[in-house]
Design an enzyme around this catalytic site. Structure first.
Site, PDB file in Angstrom:
ATOM      1  N   TYR A 159       0.842  -1.204   0.000  1.00  0.00           N
ATOM      2  CA  TYR A 159       0.000   0.000   0.000  1.00  0.00           C
ATOM      3  C   TYR A 159       0.875   1.250   0.000  1.00  0.00           C
ATOM      4  CZ  TYR A 159      -4.277  -2.585   1.045  1.00  0.00           C
ATOM      5  OH  TYR A 159      -5.355  -3.410   0.970  1.00  0.00           O
TER       6      TYR A 159
ATOM      7  N   TYR B 208      -2.039 -10.571  -0.225  1.00  0.00           N
ATOM      8  CA  TYR B 208      -0.765 -10.137   0.366  1.00  0.00           C
ATOM      9  C   TYR B 208      -0.678 -10.594   1.811  1.00  0.00           C
ATOM     10  CZ  TYR B 208      -3.753  -6.386   2.157  1.00  0.00           C
ATOM     11  OH  TYR B 208      -4.763  -5.702   2.760  1.00  0.00           O
TER      12      TYR B 208
ATOM     13  N   ARG C 147      -3.992 -12.184   3.213  1.00  0.00           N
ATOM     14  CA  ARG C 147      -5.333 -11.686   2.907  1.00  0.00           C
ATOM     15  C   ARG C 147      -5.610 -11.961   1.427  1.00  0.00           C
ATOM     16  NH1 ARG C 147      -8.338  -6.962   4.313  1.00  0.00           N
ATOM     17  NH2 ARG C 147      -9.745  -8.720   4.419  1.00  0.00           N
TER      18      ARG C 147
ATOM     19  N   HIS D   6      -8.228  -7.930  -2.784  1.00  0.00           N
ATOM     20  CA  HIS D   6      -9.419  -7.107  -2.530  1.00  0.00           C
ATOM     21  C   HIS D   6      -9.135  -5.639  -2.817  1.00  0.00           C
ATOM     22  CE1 HIS D   6      -7.075  -6.971   1.207  1.00  0.00           C
ATOM     23  NE2 HIS D   6      -7.504  -5.706   1.279  1.00  0.00           N
TER      24      HIS D   6
ATOM     25  N   HIS E 178     -10.538  -1.813  -1.329  1.00  0.00           N
ATOM     26  CA  HIS E 178     -11.282  -1.181  -0.228  1.00  0.00           C
ATOM     27  C   HIS E 178     -12.189  -0.060  -0.759  1.00  0.00           C
ATOM     28  CE1 HIS E 178      -8.664  -2.647   3.183  1.00  0.00           C
ATOM     29  NE2 HIS E 178      -7.838  -2.828   2.180  1.00  0.00           N
TER      30      HIS E 178
END
Ligand code: BEZ
Ligand code: FE
Length: 296
Positions: A157, A191, A212, A215, A217
């Site tokens: 991120y 990740y 995870r 996805h 967000h």
């Protein structure tokens, strides 16, 4: 005061904390004391184990700063964050369910027009996410802001890249008059959560998968409706059924359809194959508040 025995200690501590002047704090603290004592009694906690727990909590605090929140990560992997989401978002079955916020949201993402590419050159397979934002009656809602963020194809991120000084894989989109939105980005990948701290240390001693599933967000905070913090997960992605933070929900799993180069969902064209996910977000109306509650 009665002298302390193993038998009366919990009651004494509960009575002491019941004196909190805020009734809610008294409720929270007396329940905490009861549950902590019950835990220590159940597992017959040793002095060494108590000291190891104190060291772990100290390390968790020390590694946390304004970019890294190890206590939230601890709450996430224990299932507590998702439980709090569940308890506070008892939405109608027709509304889009909420899931965890996660630690990587950045406020103030730039506004992006319909179909604008929030990946802006970050490598990956092009992905369009399109659909509408609706109320519970199915009425399309215009002018709704969708705050969108995701990891890159390496699972990183922007918040984990201190050297980056402009928005990367995050933007705010707005629905058009007919309630439609169109996000252009790259396909997310699954990740690992940060494993180099005390939470990772604990997990390393277990068989827990620390990944995870892929996805994106979304945060939708529209007047008159409950704030929706959620994800869209890629159908068929790895780790959907073992999500380390318990965030996956069936209703949030979306098919990423493969499409050839050519016409694309923003009305333009694209010169490479791409993926297309379609999803309508349905917002839960704001809970009804009585005049008494407003003035309490
Ligand atoms: C996330 O989805 O960004 C996330 C959520 C909880 C822990 C780590 C990452
Ligand atoms: Fe995430």
């Amino acid at each position: 005061m009665a002298f302390v025995t193993e038998g009366n200690l919990t009651d004494l501590a509960v009575k002491r904390w019941a004196t909190a002047r805020s009734p809610r704090l008294a409720e929270l603290m007396t329940a905490l004391v009861r549950h902590l004592h019950a835990y220590a009694r159940e597992v017959e906690l040793t002095g060494e184990e108590w000291a190891a727990a104190v060291d772990w909590l100290t390390a968790t605090g020390r590694i946390s700063d304004d970019k890294r929140q190890e206590f939230i990560l601890a709450s996430d992997v224990l299932g507590l964050s998702t439980l709090v989401v569940q308890l506070n978002h008892r939405f109608s079955a027709d509304a889009t369910p909420a899931t965890v916020l996660g630690p990587f949201h950045i406020d103030g993402s730039p506004a992006a027009p319909f179909g604008a590419d929030m990946s802006d050159g970050v490598p990956g397979t092009p992905l369009f996410v399109t659909g509408r934002v609706l109320d519970l009656a199915g009425t399309p809602l215009p002018d709704v802001v969708l705050d969108v963020w995701q990891a890159d194809a390496d699972g990183t991120y922007e918040a984990q890249l201190p050297e980056i000084d402009e928005a990367r894989l995050r933007a705010t989109y707005r629905t058009r008059a007919d309630g439609t939105y169109c996000v252009r980005t790259i396909a997310p990948r699954g990740y690992a959560i940060p494993m180099d701290g005390p939470v990772g240390g604990l997990i390393s001693g277990t068989d827990i998968s620390y990944f995870r599933p892929a996805h994106i967000h979304f945060l939708i905070d529209h007047p008159g409706h409950q704030k929706l913090i959620t994800h869209l997960f890629q159908q068929g992605a790895e780790f959907l059924d073992t999500d380390v933070v318990f965030g996956t929900k069936d209703e949030l799993i979306v098919r990423f359809t493969e499409r050839p180069a050519g016409a694309c969902p923003d009305g333009g064209t694209i010169d490479e194959p791409y993926l297309h996910a379609e999803f309508d977000f349905v917002l839960q109306p704001q809970a009804h508040t009585t005049d008494d509650e407003v003035t309490a």
